[in-house]
Design a protein around this motif. Structure first.
Motif, short mmCIF file in Angstrom:
data_model
loop_
_atom_site.label_atom_id
_atom_site.label_comp_id
_atom_site.label_asym_id
_atom_site.label_seq_id
_atom_site.Cartn_x
_atom_site.Cartn_y
_atom_site.Cartn_z
N HIS A 67 -4.62 -2.77 -2.62
CA HIS A 67 -4.65 -2.98 -1.17
C HIS A 67 -5.36 -4.29 -0.83
O HIS A 67 -4.86 -5.11 -0.04
CB HIS A 67 -5.35 -1.79 -0.49
N LYS B 247 0.96 7.20 -6.72
CA LYS B 247 -0.14 8.15 -6.96
C LYS B 247 -1.18 7.55 -7.92
O LYS B 247 -1.61 8.19 -8.89
CB LYS B 247 0.39 9.49 -7.47
N TYR C 148 -5.82 1.86 -6.27
CA TYR C 148 -5.17 1.76 -4.95
C TYR C 148 -5.92 0.76 -4.08
O TYR C 148 -5.32 -0.11 -3.44
CB TYR C 148 -5.12 3.14 -4.28
N ASP D 236 -7.71 6.25 -6.88
CA ASP D 236 -8.25 5.64 -5.66
C ASP D 236 -8.75 4.22 -5.89
O ASP D 236 -8.50 3.33 -5.07
CB ASP D 236 -9.38 6.49 -5.08
N THR E 111 0.83 -1.21 0.00
CA THR E 111 0.00 0.00 0.00
C THR E 111 0.86 1.26 0.00
O THR E 111 0.50 2.26 -0.62
CB THR E 111 -1.01 0.01 1.16
N LYS F 174 0.51 4.00 -2.88
CA LYS F 174 0.32 5.41 -2.53
C LYS F 174 1.39 6.28 -3.19
O LYS F 174 1.11 7.34 -3.75
CB LYS F 174 0.35 5.58 -1.01
N GLU F 175 2.63 5.82 -3.14
CA GLU F 175 3.74 6.57 -3.73
C GLU F 175 3.61 6.68 -5.25
O GLU F 175 4.06 7.66 -5.85
CB GLU F 175 5.07 5.88 -3.36
#
Length: 187
Positions: free
Chosen positions: A50, A40, A46, A43, A33, A37-38
């Protein structure tokens, strides 16, 4: 909703088999995760990555305990069985989000095409699976196990760098190293 509860229960059962598996799931999820996140990512992607990281080893529930917890080296035949866990995981997830299934199935593919179960190469490997591959290897190397002593983070990172471009996506490795170095200097 019922299906998600069943998956959560299966995943919990797989981690109950061993304390290491519980810590491993947590570590891989944390590292993956952070990578997502890094990067970018949107959502939605992501969240998919996750969830896939949390479920990446769910297929180990189908691996016999005498192989899963063997203290010594696995025989070639035992490795064949162990290498089934991504396929078993994908089958357990059938009917779930297709991208999560793809990520779980392919988290042991290699950038150079020499991974399993399908021998995917480079960009054909889902991005989430490439992120999990790096996170999974790092967590495995830095965790004490009955058959292997833990490496310190410096040596584990050196191994990740050494395998960039063969085992791992070099861009994912670059991001992972940057995160680890940043966290190292903020400890």
């Amino acid at each position: 909703m019922v299906f998600i509860n069943v998956l959560s229960t299966l995943n919990t059962v797989s981690t109950i088999k061993d304390v290491y598996l519980t810590k491993h799931h947590q570590g891989v999820c944390l590292y993956t995760t952070a990578l997502a996140k890094e990067m970018k990512l949107p959502d939605e992607l992501y969240e998919i990555i996750h969830r896939a990281a949390a479920l990446h080893d769910i297929g180990k529930i189908g691996i016999p305990n005498n192989i899963l917890f063997k203290k010594g080296k696995l025989t070639p035949n035992e490795w064949k069985i162990m290498r089934l866990h991504p396929v078993i995981g994908a089958e357990l997830l059938s009917g779930y989000d297709l991208e999560i299934i793809r990520i779980v199935r392919h988290h042991h593919e290699r950038w150079d095409g020499r991974g399993y179960p399908d021998g995917l190469k480079g960009g054909d490997i889902p991005l989430g699976a490439r992120a999990i591959a790096v996170s999974d290897a790092f967590d495995a190397m830095t965790t004490e196990r009955p058959y292997q002593r833990a490496l310190d983070k410096t040596n584990a990172l050196a191994e990740i760098i050494r395998c960039a471009g063969s085992q791992f996506d070099p861009e994912v490795v670059k991001i992972f190293i940057n995160i680890q170095m940043r966290d190292y200097f903020h400890e």
